[in-house]
Design an enzyme around this catalytic site. Sequence first.
Site, PDB file in Angstrom:
ATOM      1  N   TYR A   1       0.844  -1.193   0.000  1.00  0.00           N
ATOM      2  CA  TYR A   1       0.000   0.000   0.000  1.00  0.00           C
ATOM      3  C   TYR A   1       0.883   1.248   0.000  1.00  0.00           C
ATOM      4  O   TYR A   1       1.373   1.697   1.043  1.00  0.00           O
ATOM      5  CB  TYR A   1      -0.937   0.020   1.204  1.00  0.00           C
ATOM      6  CG  TYR A   1      -1.921  -1.133   1.269  1.00  0.00           C
ATOM      7  CD1 TYR A   1      -2.159  -1.952   0.167  1.00  0.00           C
ATOM      8  CD2 TYR A   1      -2.611  -1.399   2.439  1.00  0.00           C
ATOM      9  CE1 TYR A   1      -3.063  -3.003   0.230  1.00  0.00           C
ATOM     10  CE2 TYR A   1      -3.526  -2.448   2.515  1.00  0.00           C
ATOM     11  CZ  TYR A   1      -3.735  -3.246   1.410  1.00  0.00           C
ATOM     12  OH  TYR A   1      -4.625  -4.294   1.494  1.00  0.00           O
TER      13      TYR A   1
ATOM     14  N   HIS B   1      -0.150 -12.517   1.424  1.00  0.00           N
ATOM     15  CA  HIS B   1      -0.857 -11.560   0.579  1.00  0.00           C
ATOM     16  C   HIS B   1      -0.921 -12.017  -0.877  1.00  0.00           C
ATOM     17  O   HIS B   1       0.112 -12.147  -1.548  1.00  0.00           O
ATOM     18  CB  HIS B   1      -0.135 -10.208   0.669  1.00  0.00           C
ATOM     19  CG  HIS B   1      -0.934  -9.049   0.172  1.00  0.00           C
ATOM     20  ND1 HIS B   1      -0.433  -7.768   0.112  1.00  0.00           N
ATOM     21  CD2 HIS B   1      -2.215  -8.967  -0.263  1.00  0.00           C
ATOM     22  CE1 HIS B   1      -1.366  -6.946  -0.351  1.00  0.00           C
ATOM     23  NE2 HIS B   1      -2.445  -7.657  -0.603  1.00  0.00           N
TER      24      HIS B   1
END
Length: 318
Positions: free
Chosen positions: A57, A130
């Site tokens: 992010y 992830h």
Amino acid sequence: MTDRPAAKRLPFTLPRIGLGTAPLGGLFEDVADEEAAATLKAAAEAGITYFDTAPRYGHGLAEQRLGRLLDPSAGPAPLISTKTGWLLRPRPDGSPGEVITDWTERGIRESLESSLTRLGRSSVDILYLHDPDNYPEEIRRTAYPAVRRLRDEGLVRAIGFGMNHSGPLASYAAEFEVDVVLIAGRLSLLDHEALTTLLPLCAETGTSVVVGGVFNTGLLADPNPGAMFNYRPVPAQTLERARECRALCDAYGVPLAAAAIQFPLLHAAVDSVVLGCRSAAEVTANAANARFPVPDELWKELARAGFVPEQLLEERAG
């Protein structure tokens, strides 16, 4: 009457609502440092105590901001989840460079150590692998054993997988003993994919479920022709469905966003909904919509129109 769900594996209780920090990393548009600080301050004032982040992010920016701007004295100790499996490789000038996959134990540990440095913490509450959709052998051989060891060592309190596709996520949850899974975009008023395999499995095993992407990238927050749907421009037919859903909510005086946020929580396996916010105003609105009363009659209307599976209402009634 449905069977009683299995006891949860998590060593703590997740709040019903959490804050997703992808927008604070600059997803779709930049967010100024002052706005990021105001967003986190508003979250604390709204009683939000769960924050989800990831190295990807904003190439570490979301983690940095969470570590630097979240006031630990503003309320109860926050729960933090981050993710691993991808390493950040900056350019020689220090600017963001490439992001590479690394499912080795060395890579998993390096990723977590870097995250802990950015977050200013000695441990995190949840570590998700992830988006490992295409790496089952690497997960079996090195990545899953590595995160289990990190949990055993106390560097993380819980482990799981965070993904956008419920089929592969269900396969991982069935094969490996995990505490929690995060499914994004596949359990919404417009997408029920996670209900077919993932949620029944998690209910049976006691695996906690965190749901992200309940607005399907914004469409269910504000269905207009310029909205995004699953990170792409919205198709005309999908836009019409979202507007039909809004009209049903309007007839009961309920914001569409309120129904979208609360819908996943109708399922017993779902513990928390994570909402990405880029401003204090978005945090305040989402927190209010999470509390907004949604009458049973509206859920039934939405079920008749195909936005809510009937089985959810039957299980809720039972």
